[in-house]
Design a protein around this motif. Structure first.
Motif, PDB file in Angstrom:
ATOM      1  N   TRP A   1       5.832  -3.107   6.853  1.00 14.23           N
ATOM      2  CA  TRP A   1       7.006  -3.599   6.132  1.00 14.23           C
ATOM      3  C   TRP A   1       8.048  -4.238   7.043  1.00 14.23           C
ATOM      4  CZ3 TRP A   1      11.917  -1.739   6.919  1.00 14.23           C
ATOM      5  CH2 TRP A   1      12.053  -0.498   7.558  1.00 14.23           C
ATOM      6  N   ARG A   2       8.245  -3.718   8.242  1.00 13.91           N
ATOM      7  CA  ARG A   2       9.253  -4.315   9.143  1.00 13.91           C
ATOM      8  C   ARG A   2       8.851  -5.741   9.546  1.00 13.91           C
ATOM      9  NH1 ARG A   2       8.923   0.951  10.795  1.00 13.91           N
ATOM     10  NH2 ARG A   2      10.882   2.143  10.736  1.00 13.91           N
ATOM     11  N   GLU A   3       7.583  -5.891   9.943  1.00 17.91           N
ATOM     12  CA  GLU A   3       7.093  -7.209  10.354  1.00 17.91           C
ATOM     13  C   GLU A   3       7.069  -8.173   9.165  1.00 17.91           C
ATOM     14  OE1 GLU A   3       3.323  -9.234  12.729  1.00 17.91           O
ATOM     15  OE2 GLU A   3       3.289  -7.082  12.324  1.00 17.91           O
TER      16      GLU A   3
ATOM     17  N   LEU B   1      12.848  -4.847   2.409  1.00 24.14           N
ATOM     18  CA  LEU B   1      13.693  -3.781   2.968  1.00 24.14           C
ATOM     19  C   LEU B   1      14.018  -2.736   1.906  1.00 24.14           C
ATOM     20  CD1 LEU B   1      16.060  -5.935   5.205  1.00 24.14           C
ATOM     21  CD2 LEU B   1      14.076  -4.575   5.921  1.00 24.14           C
ATOM     22  N   ALA B   2      14.181  -3.168   0.660  1.00 29.60           N
ATOM     23  CA  ALA B   2      14.427  -2.232  -0.446  1.00 29.60           C
ATOM     24  C   ALA B   2      13.205  -1.342  -0.671  1.00 29.60           C
ATOM     25  CB  ALA B   2      14.780  -2.990  -1.722  1.00 29.60           C
ATOM     26  N   LEU B   3      12.010  -1.878  -0.462  1.00 28.03           N
ATOM     27  CA  LEU B   3      10.782  -1.081  -0.587  1.00 28.03           C
ATOM     28  C   LEU B   3      10.849   0.113   0.350  1.00 28.03           C
ATOM     29  CD1 LEU B   3       7.764  -0.498  -1.292  1.00 28.03           C
ATOM     30  CD2 LEU B   3       7.196  -2.126   0.535  1.00 28.03           C
TER      31      LEU B   3
ATOM     32  N   THR C   1       0.855  -1.184   0.000  1.00 29.43           N
ATOM     33  CA  THR C   1       0.000   0.000   0.000  1.00 29.43           C
ATOM     34  C   THR C   1       0.897   1.242   0.000  1.00 29.43           C
ATOM     35  OG1 THR C   1      -0.056   0.205   2.403  1.00 29.43           O
ATOM     36  CG2 THR C   1      -1.714  -1.253   1.385  1.00 29.43           C
ATOM     37  N   PRO C   2       0.322   2.407  -0.242  1.00 26.31           N
ATOM     38  CA  PRO C   2       1.124   3.637  -0.156  1.00 26.31           C
ATOM     39  C   PRO C   2       1.718   3.860   1.236  1.00 26.31           C
ATOM     40  CG  PRO C   2      -0.899   4.062  -1.369  1.00 26.31           C
ATOM     41  CD  PRO C   2      -1.020   2.666  -0.780  1.00 26.31           C
TER      42      PRO C   2
ATOM     43  N   THR D   1       1.919  -1.113  -6.202  1.00 24.77           N
ATOM     44  CA  THR D   1       1.203  -0.301  -5.213  1.00 24.77           C
ATOM     45  C   THR D   1      -0.295  -0.445  -5.432  1.00 24.77           C
ATOM     46  OG1 THR D   1       3.028   1.296  -5.305  1.00 24.77           O
ATOM     47  CG2 THR D   1       0.994   2.008  -4.227  1.00 24.77           C
ATOM     48  N   VAL D   2      -0.989  -0.859  -4.374  1.00 23.43           N
ATOM     49  CA  VAL D   2      -2.442  -1.058  -4.442  1.00 23.43           C
ATOM     50  C   VAL D   2      -3.095  -0.412  -3.225  1.00 23.43           C
ATOM     51  CG1 VAL D   2      -2.237  -3.245  -5.719  1.00 23.43           C
ATOM     52  CG2 VAL D   2      -2.402  -3.281  -3.224  1.00 23.43           C
ATOM     53  N   PRO D   3      -4.397  -0.112  -3.309  1.00 18.19           N
ATOM     54  CA  PRO D   3      -5.091   0.374  -2.111  1.00 18.19           C
ATOM     55  C   PRO D   3      -5.263  -0.762  -1.103  1.00 18.19           C
ATOM     56  CG  PRO D   3      -6.610   0.211  -3.977  1.00 18.19           C
ATOM     57  CD  PRO D   3      -5.254  -0.133  -4.498  1.00 18.19           C
TER      58      PRO D   3
END
Length: 150
Positions: A125-127, A142-144, A18-19, A103-105
């Motif tokens: 993202w961390r989890e 992690l790159a995201l 997601t954003p 990227t999606v809602p």
């Protein structure tokens, strides 16, 4: 009856997010407890972008052509797990994975393919990076976060 075609040792890994950097993870049906992003082998004659779009559709029901899909110009070469080597031509030991971000809602409907996955879940993202079983998937998540900082 002809012999089954071997998989190509080239694949797409698609980090669906997601954003706000929630990441969609899927639990493998053949390995319960193994969580991952969308991933799949390239078919002969198929572009990597088309591989990513096809795999996202097959594994989640999301039509990736309707959302921002970005090739990250990130490749990972890894040894194919012995349990999955029979799917490839004899002697093939390594796969080259090409990473994409989609990227999606948050409310996009998810329909998992029951033969491939047991369930899907959204995590920060961390989890998500801690939950996935493969180092290359962890690296991509992690790159995201790094990409979004710039």
């Amino acid at each position: 009856m002809s012999a089954p075609e071997h998989k190509l040792p080239v694949s797409a890994l698609v980090v669906i997010h997601t954003p706000t950097l929630e990441v969609l993870l899927l639990e493998r049906a053949d390995r319960p407890g193994f969580w991952q992003s969308v991933t799949g082998s390239q078919h002969a004659g198929e572009s990597l972008r088309d591989t990513a779009i096809r795999e996202v559709g097959e594994e989640t029901g999301i039509d990736a052509a309707h959302y921002p899909l970005e090739a990250w110009n990130l490749q990972n070469v890894y040894e194919i797990y012995p349990i999955w080597r029979h799917r490839y031509a004899p002697g093939v030991m390594h796969n080259t994975e090409h990473v994409f971000g989609l990227t999606v809602p948050r409310d996009v409907p998810i329909r998992v393919a029951p033969r491939e996955h047991l369930q899907a879940k959204w995590l920060g993202w961390r989890e998500a990076a801690e939950q996935v079983f493969s180092w290359s998937n962890r690296k991509a998540i992690l790159a995201l976060a790094e990409r979004m900082r710039h």
